[in-house]
Design a protein around this motif. Structure first.
Motif, PDB file in Angstrom:
ATOM      1  N   VAL A 170      28.537 -50.678  51.229  1.00  0.00           N
ATOM      2  CA  VAL A 170      29.531 -51.636  50.754  1.00  0.00           C
ATOM      3  C   VAL A 170      30.452 -50.975  49.728  1.00  0.00           C
ATOM      4  O   VAL A 170      31.650 -51.291  49.656  1.00  0.00           O
ATOM      5  CB  VAL A 170      28.834 -52.884  50.162  1.00  0.00           C
ATOM      6  CG1 VAL A 170      29.822 -53.737  49.379  1.00  0.00           C
ATOM      7  CG2 VAL A 170      28.228 -53.704  51.291  1.00  0.00           C
ATOM      8  N   GLY A 171      29.898 -50.024  48.939  1.00  0.00           N
ATOM      9  CA  GLY A 171      30.763 -49.265  48.038  1.00  0.00           C
ATOM     10  C   GLY A 171      31.836 -48.514  48.797  1.00  0.00           C
ATOM     11  O   GLY A 171      32.988 -48.438  48.371  1.00  0.00           O
ATOM     12  N   GLY A 172      31.453 -47.952  49.963  1.00  0.00           N
ATOM     13  CA  GLY A 172      32.444 -47.291  50.803  1.00  0.00           C
ATOM     14  C   GLY A 172      33.501 -48.258  51.298  1.00  0.00           C
ATOM     15  O   GLY A 172      34.697 -47.958  51.283  1.00  0.00           O
ATOM     16  N   LEU A 173      33.069 -49.438  51.732  1.00  0.00           N
ATOM     17  CA  LEU A 173      34.021 -50.451  52.178  1.00  0.00           C
ATOM     18  C   LEU A 173      34.920 -50.915  51.031  1.00  0.00           C
ATOM     19  O   LEU A 173      36.123 -51.137  51.212  1.00  0.00           O
ATOM     20  CB  LEU A 173      33.272 -51.651  52.768  1.00  0.00           C
ATOM     21  CG  LEU A 173      32.501 -51.409  54.068  1.00  0.00           C
ATOM     22  CD1 LEU A 173      31.707 -52.647  54.456  1.00  0.00           C
ATOM     23  CD2 LEU A 173      33.453 -51.014  55.194  1.00  0.00           C
ATOM     24  N   GLN A 174      34.324 -51.065  49.848  1.00  0.00           N
ATOM     25  CA  GLN A 174      35.075 -51.520  48.670  1.00  0.00           C
ATOM     26  C   GLN A 174      36.225 -50.572  48.353  1.00  0.00           C
ATOM     27  O   GLN A 174      37.384 -50.992  48.206  1.00  0.00           O
ATOM     28  CB  GLN A 174      34.126 -51.615  47.479  1.00  0.00           C
ATOM     29  CG  GLN A 174      34.804 -51.942  46.152  1.00  0.00           C
ATOM     30  CD  GLN A 174      33.797 -51.968  45.012  1.00  0.00           C
ATOM     31  OE1 GLN A 174      32.597 -52.153  45.222  1.00  0.00           O
ATOM     32  NE2 GLN A 174      34.272 -51.785  43.793  1.00  0.00           N
TER      33      GLN A 174
END
Length: 535
Positions: A399-403
């Motif tokens: 999710v950090g990557g998506l963020q």
């Protein structure tokens, strides 16, 4: 105090990641002079930096899952330092793009997803909300220090010292890495999805490249493209091809047992809304931070340091508002805070339109910029915590990557789209002004029309006057052309600011699923294939 040591290290890294982008925005005029190029070339370099980050951020998050978040955080910092060193000594525009846009962008793509997950993994409950408020605030601090420090160095020394200083800061962060607690690294992990990486990078790259080049290529009618497609500009065809590749990427990922992106995550409403809002926030912010320095430098004739001083109000208020997140959520929900931020942001964009005049009203401009910072800070105070708190521990690196993909894709499209709107509006306004000016002869109008059709650059009006003085155009007509260009510059700037205001309004459509009470702490879809995400 000991419990906040990890946040000090992570906060320094966050500060570092946004510092040089804000430096570049106030140094545009000097970069154009140093590399003997045009504004559009520097715009391309700025856009490429955020595009590389956006394109590889998902991959960076996946690598954090596979090899450990702290390990990828460390590797990313080293890569980033190498890029900074190359940028500091770059003799050509190509090496500037390689060092800053590509190598630093790849380093940031490893650092930022790991950073987001490390913050979430190091803190719980109210401490986590405080930590994300601080991270958002330090992003604001980077935006604050960047224009001022970069402007001063650019004006009185050289912008290159900023990148040399970044190498030193990376060394300090690496020395303090022991403050971030180690956690187990997975013994077994799946291989990286290279097909998914290729499809996602190609699709995102084509879309942003096409939007960036639209002011040069034209949207439908070809202006100055490298080639045409059935007699039309390649812009929309490139956008369409990018979209097709992204659709193929989604189809490929849905069939994979261990996908690069688990699209089931987008079924979490708060996460989906948070990502869309992060995209919108950065699109607006980076678009404005590209346009406003151009107004101050090319129209008002201010140097980089003076530009940094004029941008200081937005930076100070953004820092303060960003760090107010934990306090604000005691009185209002994240959804309410974000909506208030959007209203403030919309009002400040309209206010800025009114300040774009031949003579700068310092007080009105400073107040409009301060309001802009408050609006941006209110969004930043909530969105990072909303996104990371929407999922469980095992999903946070992904999710950090998506963020950060959402943020940097917004940044790329913001610079490209708002910049394209600015140049497009300038071209139309200049053409109309010249055609309707009775002081300009038909012969000069015809010559100007040919030049305008080939594309108009956003340069100081004095530069145009100097160029016309070297032609056979009579002085009186040359002065009329320059006056038309000055008026067209203001019209183009106003149109681009109005576009930013319109985009702000569309943001309200994405707020419906933000938490109405507090940031959720539940977990998202369970990870397929097992494994422990290590730090």
């Amino acid at each position: 105090m000991k419990r906040w040591r990890a946040l000090i290290v992570l906060g320094m890294a966050q500060f570092l990641m946004v510092l040089d982008a804000s430096v570049m925005n106030v140094s545009i005029s000097q970069l154009v002079e140093d590399f003997d190029t045009e504004v559009t070339a520097i715009q391309a370099v700025i856009t490429l930096y955020t595009l590389v980050m956006a394109a590889f951020m998902i991959t960076g998050g996946k690598l954090g899952d596979m090899f450990g978040r702290r390990r990828m955080f460390t590797v990313g910092l080293v890569v980033y330092a190498v890029g900074s060193a190359i940028t500091a000594v770059a003799p050509t525009l190509g090496l500037l793009a390689l060092g800053w846009s590509v190598i630093e962008g790849l380093g940031a793509a490893l650092v930022l997803p790991a950073l987001a997950a490390l913050v979430a993994g190091s803190y719980r409950g109210r401490d986590r909300a405080t930590a994300y408020g601080v991270i958002g605030g330090l992003a604001g601090a980077g935006i604050a220090v960047g224009p001022l420090l970069g402007g001063w160095l650019t004006t009185y020394l050289t912008w290159r010292l900023v990148f040399a200083g970044e190498v030193v800061l990376v060394v300090v962060i690496l020395f303090l890495l022991r403050w971030i607690e180690r956690q187990p690294v997975p013994e077994h992990h799946e291989r990286i999805d290279l097909v998914g990486v290729l499809l996602s990078v190609s699709g995102l790259g084509l879309v942003v490249l096409a939007v960036l080049q639209s002011s040069t290529w034209g949207w439908l009618q070809p202006r100055n493209p490298p080639f045409t497609v059935l007699g039309f500009s390649p812009t929309l065809f490139a956008v369409a091809l990018g979209g097709v590749l992204l659709v193929l990427f989604r189809s490929w990922e849905l069939r994979r047992e261990h996908p690069l992106v688990r699209f089931a995550l987008f079924g979490i409403p708060p996460l989906r809304s948070g990502l869309l809002m992060l995209f919108s926030q950065n699109l607006i912010l980076l678009g404005l931070f590209f346009v406003i320095p151009l107004y101050l430098q090319a129209v008002q004739g201010q140097n980089a340091f003076q530009t940094g001083l004029r941008l200081l109000p937005v930076s100070i208020t953004m820092l303060a508002a960003s760090m107010s997140g934990p306090l604000l959520t005691r009185f209002a929900s994240p959804r309410t805070v974000v909506r208030i931020g959007l209203l403030v942001l919309f009002a400040s964009s309209l206010w800025l339109v009114g300040t774009v005049q031949p003579e700068l009203d310092d007080l009105s401009f400073a107040l409009a910029m301060a309001a802009l910072g408050i609006g941006m800070g209110l969004l930043a105070s909530q969105l990072g915590n909303v996104v990371q708190s929407s999922v469980g521990e095992e999903d946070r690196s992904e999710v950090g990557g998506l963020q950060y993909t959402a943020q940097n894709l917004g940044s790329s499209l913001g610079t490209a789209l708002i910049g394209a709107i600015l140049i497009g509006a300038l071209t139309v306004a200049f053409g109309n002004a010249v055609a309707g000016n009775p002081e300009i002869s038909d012969a000069v109008k015809q010559q100007a029309g040919i030049r305008i059709e080939a594309g108009v650059a956003f340069v100081p009006a004095d530069q145009l006057a100097t160029a016309l003085a070297q032609t056979t155009v009579p002085p009186q007509e040359a002065a009329a052309v320059v006056d038309s260009y000055r008026a067209a510059q203001l019209d183009g700037l106003k149109v681009s600011l109005l576009a930013a205001a319109a985009i702000t309004l569309t943001g309200f459509a994405f707020t419906g699923h933000l938490p109405a009470r507090r940031a959720p702490g539940g977990s998202g879809p369970k990870r397929r294939g097992g494994g422990t995400a290590g730090v």
